[in-house]
Write a protein that holds these residues in place. Structure first.
Motif, mmCIF file in Angstrom:
data_model
loop_
_atom_site.group_PDB
_atom_site.id
_atom_site.type_symbol
_atom_site.label_atom_id
_atom_site.label_comp_id
_atom_site.label_asym_id
_atom_site.label_seq_id
_atom_site.Cartn_x
_atom_site.Cartn_y
_atom_site.Cartn_z
ATOM 1 N N ALA A 101 5.510 -10.646 45.822
ATOM 2 C CA ALA A 101 4.728 -9.823 44.889
ATOM 3 C C ALA A 101 4.343 -10.686 43.691
ATOM 4 N N TRP A 102 3.169 -10.420 43.139
ATOM 5 C CA TRP A 102 2.682 -11.135 41.955
ATOM 6 C C TRP A 102 3.573 -10.847 40.759
ATOM 7 N N ARG A 103 3.962 -11.918 40.059
ATOM 8 C CA ARG A 103 4.763 -11.755 38.846
ATOM 9 C C ARG A 103 3.929 -12.253 37.684
ATOM 10 N N GLY A 104 3.388 -11.307 36.909
ATOM 11 C CA GLY A 104 2.570 -11.706 35.772
ATOM 12 C C GLY A 104 1.612 -10.601 35.382
ATOM 13 N N GLU A 105 0.632 -10.968 34.559
ATOM 14 C CA GLU A 105 -0.361 -10.009 34.080
ATOM 15 C C GLU A 105 -1.703 -10.308 34.734
ATOM 16 N N ALA A 106 -2.475 -9.255 34.965
ATOM 17 C CA ALA A 106 -3.825 -9.421 35.516
ATOM 18 C C ALA A 106 -4.774 -8.588 34.673
ATOM 19 N N LEU A 107 -5.792 -9.244 34.099
ATOM 20 C CA LEU A 107 -6.760 -8.553 33.254
ATOM 21 C C LEU A 107 -8.128 -8.641 33.908
ATOM 22 N N LEU A 108 -8.754 -7.481 34.170
ATOM 23 C CA LEU A 108 -10.030 -7.425 34.889
ATOM 24 C C LEU A 108 -11.128 -6.925 33.958
ATOM 25 N N THR A 109 -12.230 -7.671 33.869
ATOM 26 C CA THR A 109 -13.405 -7.166 33.150
ATOM 27 C C THR A 109 -14.596 -7.198 34.104
ATOM 28 N N LEU A 110 -15.490 -6.235 33.922
ATOM 29 C CA LEU A 110 -16.573 -6.040 34.885
ATOM 30 C C LEU A 110 -17.874 -5.781 34.122
ATOM 31 N N THR A 111 -18.960 -6.517 34.481
ATOM 32 C CA THR A 111 -20.258 -6.273 33.833
ATOM 33 C C THR A 111 -21.376 -6.349 34.873
ATOM 34 N N THR A 150 -20.751 -8.636 38.040
ATOM 35 C CA THR A 150 -19.924 -9.834 37.903
ATOM 36 C C THR A 150 -18.583 -9.386 37.345
ATOM 37 N N PHE A 151 -17.502 -9.813 38.020
ATOM 38 C CA PHE A 151 -16.202 -9.462 37.449
ATOM 39 C C PHE A 151 -15.394 -10.727 37.202
ATOM 40 N N THR A 152 -14.591 -10.644 36.156
ATOM 41 C CA THR A 152 -13.753 -11.765 35.736
ATOM 42 C C THR A 152 -12.302 -11.307 35.787
ATOM 43 N N LEU A 153 -11.474 -12.092 36.437
ATOM 44 C CA LEU A 153 -10.049 -11.764 36.531
ATOM 45 C C LEU A 153 -9.257 -12.868 35.851
ATOM 46 N N HIS A 154 -8.476 -12.477 34.852
ATOM 47 C CA HIS A 154 -7.632 -13.458 34.172
ATOM 48 C C HIS A 154 -6.176 -13.216 34.596
ATOM 49 N N LEU A 155 -5.565 -14.232 35.179
ATOM 50 C CA LEU A 155 -4.179 -14.134 35.644
ATOM 51 C C LEU A 155 -3.277 -14.966 34.734
ATOM 52 N N ARG A 156 -2.153 -14.368 34.315
ATOM 53 C CA ARG A 156 -1.162 -15.110 33.516
ATOM 54 C C ARG A 156 0.190 -14.953 34.192
ATOM 55 N N SER A 157 0.742 -16.060 34.683
ATOM 56 C CA SER A 157 1.991 -16.003 35.442
ATOM 57 C C SER A 157 3.197 -15.831 34.519
ATOM 58 N N GLU A 158 4.147 -15.008 34.978
ATOM 59 C CA GLU A 158 5.425 -14.862 34.253
ATOM 60 C C GLU A 158 6.567 -15.410 35.088
ATOM 61 N N SER A 159 6.203 -16.226 36.117
ATOM 62 C CA SER A 159 7.227 -16.752 37.027
ATOM 63 C C SER A 159 7.594 -18.180 36.634
ATOM 64 N N ALA A 160 8.854 -18.536 36.845
ATOM 65 C CA ALA A 160 9.320 -19.889 36.527
ATOM 66 C C ALA A 160 9.000 -20.861 37.674
ATOM 67 N N ARG A 161 8.349 -20.365 38.733
ATOM 68 C CA ARG A 161 7.986 -21.270 39.838
ATOM 69 C C ARG A 161 6.516 -21.077 40.227
ATOM 70 N N VAL A 162 6.012 -22.015 40.993
ATOM 71 C CA VAL A 162 4.623 -21.923 41.482
ATOM 72 C C VAL A 162 4.471 -20.647 42.313
ATOM 73 N N GLN A 163 3.362 -19.939 42.130
ATOM 74 C CA GLN A 163 3.078 -18.759 42.958
ATOM 75 C C GLN A 163 1.850 -19.037 43.830
#
Length: 385
Positions: A268-278, A289-302
């Motif tokens: 499962a994804w560990r982190g935040e996902a922010l979606l904007t759509l225009t 067009t949509f933009t997805l910003h992912l910020r990981s909260e995991s101590a390892r590569v996902q």
């Protein structure tokens, strides 16, 4: 822009007439005039598959009554074999039969060769090297499964890539346009040894067919494909990895746990996902067009498979989702990534669009992580001047 030629025009009166000399060279008694007249009458009013059946009926009226004799004529009338990876056969039968005129010829073999299946399969072996016999072989699989599967096993090592591709493509359970092989939809076991023999084929053309065949199986027996990945993915060479990824596409889009795990996408994804759509309001024919910003909260590569589903409005106002391929990325520990995608809302023949509020849901490793909505409006009708 130039309007694309309708697909049905691939089988046309000129093509029918161009086939006559090859058939007459093979059998001087062939009544080319009668064949052309029967085949061309009413042809242009029909769609593509119906055109092929109509030309087949003209062959039935003019080829020798004895099937073996007719098969001899067909083989003698064929053009030289196409090169190994020629995806699109030449569509000019003047120098010998090849290309789309062979769809009705294959149908003729399927209809009249059932009492002499071995002779018919030999004719299809020749035919597939000039067009494809993927439709014609299917009635033989239904009527003579033991003979056909033994023959196909032998063909897995045939020198012709066209013949090897037929082994996989002709036995696909759910081949588009082809007769559905209900027994293989229920139990794909008979084709698995064939696919195992072909998955490392030197021809990309053959391997693509194996991937599509496995994807067909995935629709009815996902566990068969999960087991296949467990067996054949570890240590696979690059071409086989590419084949297996293509074969997994439907199950990856569905977020099937066994397939996600096989590809290392099970977590499962560990982190935040922010979606904007225009824009939030879009006219049919444009896009979003949509933009997805992912910020990981995991101590390892996902390792992440990021796909998205558009929830289309139906005529009754309810919504139905369709999943589209996004990205496969590796996000470093505590890393960030910004992904941007334009999604077209141009009309396509396979979907009816309806005005209203549509949803867009982004999923990571098969699980939804962010969603938004947009309103689709229909273009204003243009007034005639």
């Amino acid at each position: 822009p130039a309007v694309a030629e309708p697909f049905k025009n691939l089988v046309n009166p000129a093509l029918v007439r161009a086939a006559v000399p090859a058939l007459q060279r093979a059998w001087p008694a062939f009544d080319g005039e009668r064949f052309a007249s029967l085949a061309c009458e009413g042809l242009e009013a029909l769609e593509l598959k119906a055109r092929a059946m109509h030309v087949c009926a003209a062959l039935e009226a003019t080829l020798p009554a004895d099937f073996a004799a007719a098969a001899d004529v067909i083989e003698a009338a064929l053009a030289p074999a196409e090169p190994a990876d020629a995806d699109a056969p030449t569509n000019d039968p003047a120098g010998g039969l090849r290309g789309w005129i062979l769809w009705p010829v294959g149908e003729y073999i399927a209809r009249h060769g059932q009492e002499q299946p071995q002779r018919a399969l030999a004719a299809l072996h020749a035919l597939t090297q000039r067009f494809t016999a993927e439709f014609a072989i299917r009635p033989f699989i239904v009527r003579h499964p033991a003979l056909v599967f033994a023959t196909l096993q032998g063909w897995t090592t045939d020198p012709s890539a066209h013949v090897r591709r037929l082994v996989s493509e002709g036995s696909r359970p759910r081949l588009p346009w082809g007769l559905r092989l209900q027994s293989l939809v229920q139990d794909p076991a008979p084709t698995l040894p064939l696919l195992a023999a072909l998955q490392d084929d030197p021809s990309d053309y053959v391997r693509r067919s194996v991937a599509n065949h496995l994807n067909d199986i995935a629709k009815d027996h996902p566990q068969v494909v999960v087991d296949w990945l467990r067996t054949h993915l570890p240590g696979a060479p690059a071409p086989r990895r590419a084949l297996l990824r293509h074969a997994s596409r439907t199950l990856v889009k569905q977020g099937h746990p066994g397939v996600m795990k096989a590809w290392g996408l099970g977590s499962a994804w560990r982190g935040e996902a922010l979606l904007t759509l225009t824009p939030r309001r879009v006219t049919l024919g444009d896009g979003i067009t949509f933009t997805l910003h992912l910020r990981s909260e995991s101590a390892r590569v996902q390792k992440l498979a990021v796909d998205y589903a558009v929830h289309h409005v139906k005529a009754d106002g309810s919504r139905t989702p369709k999943v589209f391929k996004g990205w496969t990325i590796e996000l470093p520990a505590r890393g960030e990534a910004t992904l941007v995608k334009r999604h077209s809302l141009r009309p396509v023949t396979t979907r009816r669009y309806h005005a209203g509020e549509h949803g867009l849901v982004v999923q990571v490793n098969g699980r939804p992580v962010a969603e938004s909505t947009f309103t689709l409006v229909m273009p204003r009708p243009t007034r005639a001047r």
